[in-house]
Design a protein around this motif. Sequence first.
Motif, short mmCIF file in Angstrom:
data_model
loop_
_atom_site.label_atom_id
_atom_site.label_comp_id
_atom_site.label_asym_id
_atom_site.label_seq_id
_atom_site.Cartn_x
_atom_site.Cartn_y
_atom_site.Cartn_z
N GLU A 81 -15.12 76.57 39.61
CA GLU A 81 -15.34 75.54 38.59
C GLU A 81 -16.65 75.77 37.84
O GLU A 81 -16.71 75.58 36.63
CB GLU A 81 -15.30 74.14 39.21
N LYS A 84 -16.12 78.42 35.36
CA LYS A 84 -15.31 77.96 34.23
C LYS A 84 -16.15 77.16 33.23
O LYS A 84 -15.88 77.19 32.03
CB LYS A 84 -14.16 77.08 34.71
N ASN A 85 -17.15 76.44 33.74
CA ASN A 85 -17.89 75.50 32.90
C ASN A 85 -19.31 75.93 32.57
O ASN A 85 -20.07 75.13 32.04
CB ASN A 85 -17.91 74.13 33.59
N GLU A 106 -13.12 83.09 38.20
CA GLU A 106 -12.16 82.30 37.43
C GLU A 106 -10.98 83.13 36.95
O GLU A 106 -9.90 82.60 36.71
CB GLU A 106 -12.83 81.62 36.25
#
Length: 139
Positions: A81, A84-85, A106
């Motif tokens: 996560e 991804k961010n 990811e």
Amino acid sequence: MSISRSQGFVEDQFGLGLIARAVEEGITVSRPMGIMIFNMGGRPGQGVYKRSFERCGFRVTKLWQTKVIQAADTDISALVEIEKNSPHRFEFFMGLAGGISPFALERHGPTGNFSWYISLQLSTSSIESEKYGEDDGIN
């Protein structure tokens, strides 16, 4: 500036407060120009550790490095996560003999549920203050 005080730096973002605390305590018990030795897993990335120490006025010398298999039952979905961010990429490799470049978590699954072949770097480094005895930047 205290090393372990929350500053919004990389130490806080990647849970490196324990290492920062070990450095602070090491300074209180070491002799002038003393050297501290750290064994560190490389999931956040070797550069993250190095920059953290250097920002606090320490010189880092890598003494040894190898790759170790990440335990298959480790949940790394939170790391997926983060990748991804954010622009940060963790340092995981394919197997022990895999390439020298880490791969993006990811890209290999939405949950971080990987098999046994994921590895990370384990390194031993020495750190020493570049300005010990002066204003060491640690209160």
